[in-house]
Scaffold this motif. Sequence first.
Motif, PDB file in Angstrom:
ATOM      1  N   SER A 193       0.830  -1.195   0.000  1.00  0.00           N
ATOM      2  CA  SER A 193       0.000   0.000   0.000  1.00  0.00           C
ATOM      3  C   SER A 193       0.868   1.250   0.000  1.00  0.00           C
ATOM      4  O   SER A 193       2.014   1.238   0.422  1.00  0.00           O
ATOM      5  CB  SER A 193      -0.926  -0.006   1.214  1.00  0.00           C
ATOM      6  N   ALA A 194       0.293   2.319  -0.496  1.00  0.00           N
ATOM      7  CA  ALA A 194       1.002   3.583  -0.571  1.00  0.00           C
ATOM      8  C   ALA A 194       1.120   4.200   0.821  1.00  0.00           C
ATOM      9  O   ALA A 194       0.320   3.933   1.702  1.00  0.00           O
ATOM     10  CB  ALA A 194       0.261   4.522  -1.515  1.00  0.00           C
ATOM     11  N   LEU A 195       2.111   5.015   1.014  1.00  0.00           N
ATOM     12  CA  LEU A 195       2.367   5.653   2.289  1.00  0.00           C
ATOM     13  C   LEU A 195       1.619   6.973   2.381  1.00  0.00           C
ATOM     14  O   LEU A 195       1.639   7.779   1.444  1.00  0.00           O
ATOM     15  CB  LEU A 195       3.869   5.889   2.434  1.00  0.00           C
ATOM     16  N   PHE A 196       0.943   7.209   3.502  1.00  0.00           N
ATOM     17  CA  PHE A 196       0.334   8.497   3.765  1.00  0.00           C
ATOM     18  C   PHE A 196       0.714   8.904   5.184  1.00  0.00           C
ATOM     19  O   PHE A 196       1.143   8.085   5.993  1.00  0.00           O
ATOM     20  CB  PHE A 196      -1.192   8.474   3.579  1.00  0.00           C
ATOM     21  N   ARG A 197       0.549  10.192   5.504  1.00  0.00           N
ATOM     22  CA  ARG A 197       0.920  10.713   6.819  1.00  0.00           C
ATOM     23  C   ARG A 197      -0.271  11.458   7.399  1.00  0.00           C
ATOM     24  O   ARG A 197      -0.921  12.234   6.701  1.00  0.00           O
ATOM     25  CB  ARG A 197       2.112  11.647   6.679  1.00  0.00           C
ATOM     26  N   VAL A 198      -0.546  11.236   8.674  1.00  0.00           N
ATOM     27  CA  VAL A 198      -1.611  11.930   9.386  1.00  0.00           C
ATOM     28  C   VAL A 198      -0.991  12.621  10.594  1.00  0.00           C
ATOM     29  O   VAL A 198      -0.265  11.990  11.361  1.00  0.00           O
ATOM     30  CB  VAL A 198      -2.725  10.963   9.843  1.00  0.00           C
ATOM     31  N   ALA A 247      -8.039   3.719  -4.205  1.00  0.00           N
ATOM     32  CA  ALA A 247      -9.082   2.778  -3.785  1.00  0.00           C
ATOM     33  C   ALA A 247      -8.545   1.840  -2.710  1.00  0.00           C
ATOM     34  O   ALA A 247      -9.276   1.420  -1.825  1.00  0.00           O
ATOM     35  CB  ALA A 247      -9.588   1.996  -4.989  1.00  0.00           C
ATOM     36  N   GLY A 248      -7.264   1.518  -2.765  1.00  0.00           N
ATOM     37  CA  GLY A 248      -6.667   0.610  -1.798  1.00  0.00           C
ATOM     38  C   GLY A 248      -6.261   1.246  -0.476  1.00  0.00           C
ATOM     39  O   GLY A 248      -6.071   0.550   0.511  1.00  0.00           O
ATOM     40  N   THR A 249      -6.126   2.573  -0.416  1.00  0.00           N
ATOM     41  CA  THR A 249      -5.674   3.213   0.821  1.00  0.00           C
ATOM     42  C   THR A 249      -6.795   3.894   1.602  1.00  0.00           C
ATOM     43  O   THR A 249      -6.561   4.310   2.729  1.00  0.00           O
ATOM     44  CB  THR A 249      -4.576   4.258   0.549  1.00  0.00           C
ATOM     45  N   THR A 250      -7.984   4.010   1.036  1.00  0.00           N
ATOM     46  CA  THR A 250      -9.054   4.712   1.751  1.00  0.00           C
ATOM     47  C   THR A 250      -9.400   4.025   3.070  1.00  0.00           C
ATOM     48  O   THR A 250      -9.624   4.688   4.073  1.00  0.00           O
ATOM     49  CB  THR A 250     -10.332   4.868   0.893  1.00  0.00           C
ATOM     50  N   HIS A 251      -9.445   2.697   3.081  1.00  0.00           N
ATOM     51  CA  HIS A 251      -9.762   1.984   4.321  1.00  0.00           C
ATOM     52  C   HIS A 251      -8.675   2.199   5.368  1.00  0.00           C
ATOM     53  O   HIS A 251      -8.980   2.422   6.553  1.00  0.00           O
ATOM     54  CB  HIS A 251      -9.974   0.489   4.055  1.00  0.00           C
ATOM     55  N   THR A 306      -9.216   4.016   8.984  1.00  0.00           N
ATOM     56  CA  THR A 306      -8.843   3.361  10.234  1.00  0.00           C
ATOM     57  C   THR A 306      -7.932   4.259  11.067  1.00  0.00           C
ATOM     58  O   THR A 306      -8.121   4.417  12.276  1.00  0.00           O
ATOM     59  CB  THR A 306      -8.161   2.010   9.951  1.00  0.00           C
ATOM     60  N   GLU A 307      -6.944   4.860  10.431  1.00  0.00           N
ATOM     61  CA  GLU A 307      -6.005   5.757  11.126  1.00  0.00           C
ATOM     62  C   GLU A 307      -6.733   6.986  11.669  1.00  0.00           C
ATOM     63  O   GLU A 307      -6.520   7.377  12.823  1.00  0.00           O
ATOM     64  CB  GLU A 307      -4.882   6.184  10.176  1.00  0.00           C
ATOM     65  N   LEU A 308      -7.589   7.600  10.863  1.00  0.00           N
ATOM     66  CA  LEU A 308      -8.323   8.781  11.320  1.00  0.00           C
ATOM     67  C   LEU A 308      -9.306   8.433  12.443  1.00  0.00           C
ATOM     68  O   LEU A 308      -9.468   9.208  13.387  1.00  0.00           O
ATOM     69  CB  LEU A 308      -9.056   9.446  10.158  1.00  0.00           C
ATOM     70  N   THR A 309      -9.949   7.284  12.358  1.00  0.00           N
ATOM     71  CA  THR A 309     -10.874   6.864  13.413  1.00  0.00           C
ATOM     72  C   THR A 309     -10.119   6.702  14.730  1.00  0.00           C
ATOM     73  O   THR A 309     -10.604   7.129  15.791  1.00  0.00           O
ATOM     74  CB  THR A 309     -11.592   5.561  13.013  1.00  0.00           C
ATOM     75  N   PRO A 343     -12.832   8.057   3.291  1.00  0.00           N
ATOM     76  CA  PRO A 343     -11.770   8.034   4.291  1.00  0.00           C
ATOM     77  C   PRO A 343     -12.153   8.707   5.608  1.00  0.00           C
ATOM     78  O   PRO A 343     -11.334   8.817   6.502  1.00  0.00           O
ATOM     79  CB  PRO A 343     -10.639   8.800   3.601  1.00  0.00           C
ATOM     80  N   TRP A 344     -13.393   9.166   5.764  1.00  0.00           N
ATOM     81  CA  TRP A 344     -13.791   9.905   6.966  1.00  0.00           C
ATOM     82  C   TRP A 344     -13.775   9.010   8.193  1.00  0.00           C
ATOM     83  O   TRP A 344     -14.136   7.843   8.130  1.00  0.00           O
ATOM     84  CB  TRP A 344     -15.191  10.499   6.807  1.00  0.00           C
TER      85      TRP A 344
END
Length: 110
Positions: A2-7, A27-31, A35-38, A66-67
């Motif tokens: 999966s691609a890397l994102f930062r929060v 499409a593959g990173t929205t879940h 999860t991270e935002l939740t 992604p909410w």
Amino acid sequence: MSALFRVRVLAVCDTRLWCAAAGPLTAGTTHALRTELTARCAGATVVALDLRQLTCTSAGILPSAPWPDGPHTVHVLAGEPLRSRTPADGRLHWHADLSAAWHAWSSPSP
């Protein structure tokens, strides 16, 4: 892979939380982002998400939004490409500029 994102958490005030996310949104990173935002937004009632640094690489509608789960109100600072590719959610309040989003997030609830 999966691609890397930062929060990042940028501000907290009582049960209000402001986060920023950056990286590719596919499409593959929205879940994974949801999860991270939740997890980050647990216990928050009002959340602001600065998603201007997310790169929406999906051509069509994303399979899930992604909410984060939980908050009653989510202020989203993001461009039109993200808005048009995510399902509707009554908790969302879209903002085009930072000052409007900040004002809405920091104002007391009625």
